[in-house]
Design a protein around this motif. Structure first.
Motif, short mmCIF file in Angstrom:
data_model
loop_
_atom_site.label_atom_id
_atom_site.label_comp_id
_atom_site.label_asym_id
_atom_site.label_seq_id
_atom_site.Cartn_x
_atom_site.Cartn_y
_atom_site.Cartn_z
N PHE A 31 0.85 -1.19 0.00
CA PHE A 31 0.00 0.00 0.00
C PHE A 31 0.88 1.24 0.00
O PHE A 31 2.08 1.17 0.28
N LYS A 32 0.28 2.37 -0.33
CA LYS A 32 1.02 3.63 -0.38
C LYS A 32 0.45 4.62 0.64
O LYS A 32 -0.76 4.73 0.81
N THR A 33 1.35 5.33 1.27
CA THR A 33 0.94 6.37 2.21
C THR A 33 2.13 7.28 2.49
O THR A 33 3.29 6.86 2.45
N ASN A 34 1.83 8.54 2.79
CA ASN A 34 2.85 9.50 3.20
C ASN A 34 2.91 9.63 4.72
O ASN A 34 3.68 10.43 5.25
N HIS A 35 2.10 8.82 5.41
CA HIS A 35 2.11 8.82 6.87
C HIS A 35 3.42 8.21 7.36
O HIS A 35 3.94 7.27 6.77
N HIS A 39 8.51 -0.47 5.89
CA HIS A 39 8.63 0.62 4.92
C HIS A 39 9.58 0.16 3.82
O HIS A 39 10.73 -0.20 4.09
N ILE A 40 9.13 0.18 2.57
CA ILE A 40 9.95 -0.27 1.45
C ILE A 40 10.76 0.89 0.88
O ILE A 40 11.99 0.88 0.91
N LYS A 41 10.09 1.92 0.40
CA LYS A 41 10.78 3.08 -0.16
C LYS A 41 9.77 4.18 -0.42
O LYS A 41 8.67 3.92 -0.88
N ASP A 42 10.17 5.42 -0.12
CA ASP A 42 9.32 6.58 -0.36
C ASP A 42 7.94 6.36 0.28
O ASP A 42 7.84 6.19 1.47
N ASP A 43 6.86 6.32 -0.57
CA ASP A 43 5.52 6.13 -0.01
C ASP A 43 5.06 4.66 -0.12
O ASP A 43 3.89 4.37 0.07
N HIS A 44 5.99 3.75 -0.42
CA HIS A 44 5.66 2.33 -0.58
C HIS A 44 5.86 1.59 0.74
O HIS A 44 6.95 1.58 1.32
N TRP A 45 4.78 0.95 1.23
CA TRP A 45 4.80 0.18 2.47
C TRP A 45 4.24 -1.21 2.22
O TRP A 45 3.58 -1.44 1.21
N ASP A 95 -3.91 5.26 8.42
CA ASP A 95 -2.90 6.32 8.38
C ASP A 95 -3.58 7.63 8.77
O ASP A 95 -3.86 7.85 9.95
N PHE A 96 -3.92 8.47 7.81
CA PHE A 96 -4.68 9.69 8.12
C PHE A 96 -6.17 9.36 8.20
O PHE A 96 -6.97 10.14 8.71
N SER A 97 -6.54 8.19 7.66
CA SER A 97 -7.91 7.68 7.71
C SER A 97 -7.81 6.15 7.65
O SER A 97 -6.72 5.59 7.77
N SER A 98 -8.92 5.48 7.44
CA SER A 98 -8.92 4.01 7.36
C SER A 98 -9.16 3.55 5.93
O SER A 98 -9.99 4.14 5.22
N HIS A 99 -8.44 2.50 5.52
CA HIS A 99 -8.57 1.96 4.17
C HIS A 99 -8.69 0.44 4.25
O HIS A 99 -8.02 -0.20 5.06
#
Length: 240
Positions: free
Chosen positions: A4-8, A24-30, A51-55
């Protein structure tokens, strides 16, 4: 693994209400790592990422066939197939103690997720085998068995902390290690313990020696790994 992707900076993930291992993989990749119980029902499932919300992220569990293994226990070892009332009292008391390490979730990741083998040797028992003792069906095999000579050194496959050290009816001498975020490993049928509860370990440090204590037909190491309270194939954690 569910990407998944997130900036959190510190996202969380859950399977039902159980927290998952996050990396954490890289940048926004988790990634969220999820262990699926061997007896889980087939079909569509989902995890929740916060993160900032639920997905919600959905996935599907499909059927996987595991081979059978038939084991014969003779003489004094027969007690591990048909325990007496006295043995059952001990087994019931030990179930609680043995369940606690598997439930552990420490927020800090103690290892980098790259595991090495705790011993060399031929694999004599694969993960997920349908097991039969003296013709009686038992729970599937929840780890890997490595053949080895008595007192062969067993090494920590990754950095961790000793959760539990003890002697138990089925497991014999056993050690549980915490690697962080619900990632726990266990070493069973040991001849000797060489660590203490609470001790911090580095990858490669010797924790015990191969034995045949408990329900074992010969000297070997049973290595188990738990992720989000669920037994998973340790081979999946070899390397990155």
């Amino acid at each position: 693994m569910i990407d998944f992707k997130t900036n959190h900076s510190n996202p969380k993930a859950f399977y039902r209400t159980v927290p998952l291992y996050i990396q954490h993989i890289k940048d926004d990749h988790w990634q969220a790592l999820l262990g699926i119980p061997l007896m889980e029902k087939l079909g569509k499932k989902s995890i929740t990422v916060k993160d900032f919300s639920s997905h919600i992220f959905e996935f599907e569990i499909k059927e996987h066939a595991y081979e059978e293994q038939h084991i014969t226990l003779k003489g004094k070892k027969k007690k591990y197939v048909n325990p007496t009332d006295t043995h059952m009292q001990r087994i019931k008391k030990e179930r609680l103690a043995l369940s606690k390490p598997r439930m552990t979730f420490s927020t800090q990741s103690l290892s980098d997720g790259a595991f090495t083998r705790p011993v060399d040797g031929v694999t004599t028992g694969a993960f997920g085998l349908k097991r039969f003792y003296n013709g009686q069906a038992r729970r599937p095999h929840t780890g890997l068995d490595y053949a080895g000579n008595t007192d062969t050194a067993v090494k920590a496959p990754a950095n961790g902390k000793v959760l539990l050290v003890g002697n138990y009816f089925f497991n014999g001498n056993a050690i549980f290690l915490d690697h962080g975020q619900g990632l726990v490993s266990v070493y069973i049928h040991l001849n000797k313990h060489l660590v203490k509860q609470g001790q911090s370990l580095k990858q490669g440090e010797i924790i015990g020696t191969v034995g045949q204590t408990g329900r074992a037909t010969g000297p070997h190491l049973h290595w188990g790994v738990y992720l989000n309270r669920t037994a998973v194939d340790p081979n999946l954690l070899m390397g990155k």
